[in-house]
Design an enzyme around this catalytic site. Structure first.
Site, mmCIF file in Angstrom:
data_model
loop_
_atom_site.group_PDB
_atom_site.id
_atom_site.type_symbol
_atom_site.label_atom_id
_atom_site.label_comp_id
_atom_site.label_asym_id
_atom_site.label_seq_id
_atom_site.Cartn_x
_atom_site.Cartn_y
_atom_site.Cartn_z
ATOM 1 N N ASP A 1 0.825 -1.206 0.000
ATOM 2 C CA ASP A 1 0.000 0.000 0.000
ATOM 3 C C ASP A 1 0.861 1.258 0.000
ATOM 4 O O ASP A 1 0.663 2.166 -0.816
ATOM 5 C CB ASP A 1 -0.919 0.012 1.222
ATOM 6 C CG ASP A 1 -1.865 -1.169 1.243
ATOM 7 O OD1 ASP A 1 -2.255 -1.614 0.165
ATOM 8 O OD2 ASP A 1 -2.195 -1.655 2.343
ATOM 9 N N GLU B 1 1.266 -5.718 -4.913
ATOM 10 C CA GLU B 1 0.949 -4.868 -6.063
ATOM 11 C C GLU B 1 2.129 -4.048 -6.553
ATOM 12 O O GLU B 1 2.409 -4.019 -7.753
ATOM 13 C CB GLU B 1 -0.210 -3.925 -5.724
ATOM 14 C CG GLU B 1 -0.617 -3.033 -6.887
ATOM 15 C CD GLU B 1 -1.951 -2.341 -6.670
ATOM 16 O OE1 GLU B 1 -2.124 -1.227 -7.169
ATOM 17 O OE2 GLU B 1 -2.837 -2.918 -6.000
#
Length: 377
Positions: free
Chosen positions: A20, A275
């Site tokens: 994140d 990610e």
């Protein structure tokens, strides 16, 4: 909205270790550097940013780094003026005081819920959908990064391709900084970044018996304990080098983002997770193996399948099957076969290059965000 004079606030609640905050920090830097925006990055765990950006002081409540104002976001959030654009990263809940400040503005800000990256087909139908606030005169818009024209695109800075190619023309200094020997065309250089749920021991065993020598670069983190156990070591530290069979394992310190990019550019194959590193490995144009963030009841499996459907689209049938099988095994749905993966290395390399070249020609996430928000304020 005058883009050059607008102010942007990005709120990040750190959940997935560095995923994140990694995405938010890259986005904040790019918005400031390439779009001339005044960006504040609100982080609830500034210490998590330190490994990615060693220039910061995690003890400070406010500081400037790389053109971005970094602010501590804690439970005692003080009243502050709302920005022109507000990004609520990955569904983190904004402070109530801040939402009130947003509603008090004469012109409400562009409010974006930046979602997680997904290749699933439903993403296009939800991208930029509005969501009115239940009490305040505010509207939030869902913004989905993605791989198709109907999504927000991928994070990519200007000049990234040129920087990558320039590095590959002369990588020797970086190799030396990692205490690596000169490149050996006979060996496969691999970066390994994963969650501790991955079958690390199984993979290390396969590399020891591999038909090609493997030099693995493993960054510090929870998986290090599994590697130590595999080698019968009490613990492993940065700088340690272990060899068994056809495997040489180097333990690396955690690298800042720019150096991590160089690591991906250096290696022949990259194991990544979450990610941020997942996207960066795609720009490296080298074969990648992605460990998706595991969710309860295997809710992550459709997301993994959706990506593989796109990523394997132009691969020959047997190579596609090998890529899928290895990814599924690495993510706990079976057992990964390194030799089968290795057998299709040439096809994987061509696929990785073609994939990256395609997305280098598409609009990037930050630019798409700026264009969308400019029309909302």
């Amino acid at each position: 909205m005058d883009t050059k004079s607008s102010r942007w606030d990005i709120f990040c609640a750190v959940i997935d270790n560095f995923g994140d905050i990694g995405v938010c920090w890259r986005l904040a830097r790019q918005l400031a550097a390439e779009h001339g925006l005044a960006v504040r990055l609100w982080v609830d765990d500034i210490e998590r940013l330190l490994p990615l950006n060693p220039q910061i002081d995690p003890a400070l409540d406010a500081q400037l780094s790389c053109g971005v104002e970094i602010r501590r976001w804690d439970s005692d959030f003080a009243e502050t003026e709302a920005a022109d654009v507000v990004i609520e990263a990955f569904g983190c809940q904004l402070p109530e005081l801040y939402e009130t400040a947003m509603a008090a503005r004469e012109t409400p800000p562009a409010w974006i819920n930046l979602e997680y990256l997904s290749a699933e087909a439903w993403v296009e139908s939800c991208h930029t959908l509005p969501s009115p606030h239940p009490r305040l005169k505010l509207t939030k818009y869902f913004f989905f990064p993605g791989f198709t024209p109907g999504t927000g695109g991928l994070l990519r800075e200007q000049g990234l391709l040129e920087a990558r190619n320039a590095f590959r023309a002369s990588p020797e200094a970086f190799r030396q900084s990692l205490a690596l020997p000169p490149a050996d065309p006979q060996e496969i250089l691999i970066s390994l970044f994963c969650y501790d749920t991955a079958p690390i021991g199984e993979l290390l065993t396969a590399w020891e018996a591999s038909t090609h020598p493997v030099r693995c670069l493993l960054s510090v983190g929870k998986p290090l304990a599994h590697a130590a156990q595999h080698f019968g070591a009490e613990s492993l530290q940065p700088g340690d080098i272990l060899q068994r069979g056809n495997l040489i394992l180097h333990v690396l310190p955690f690298l800042p983002q720019d150096d991590y990019d160089r690591l991906l550019w250096l290696c022949d194959c990259n194991f990544v997770r979450g990610e941020d590193s997942f996207v960066r490995a795609q720009w490296a144009a080298r074969p990648l193996v992605w460990q998706i963030y595991p969710q309860e009841e295997n809710a992550h499996r459709p997301k993994l399948d959706a990506f593989l459907d796109l990523y394997c689209l132009i691969l020959p049938e047997q190579a596609s099957a090998a890529m899928r099988s290895f990814h599924l095994g690495w993510n706990g749905f079976g057992s990964p076969s390194w030799e089968d993966f290795l057998r299709h290395r040439e096809a994987f390399e061509h696929n990785a290059t073609t994939w990256a070249e395609h997305f280098f020609e598409t609009p990037d996430l930050a630019s798409n965000l700026v264009i969308f928000c400019k029309n909302r304020v």
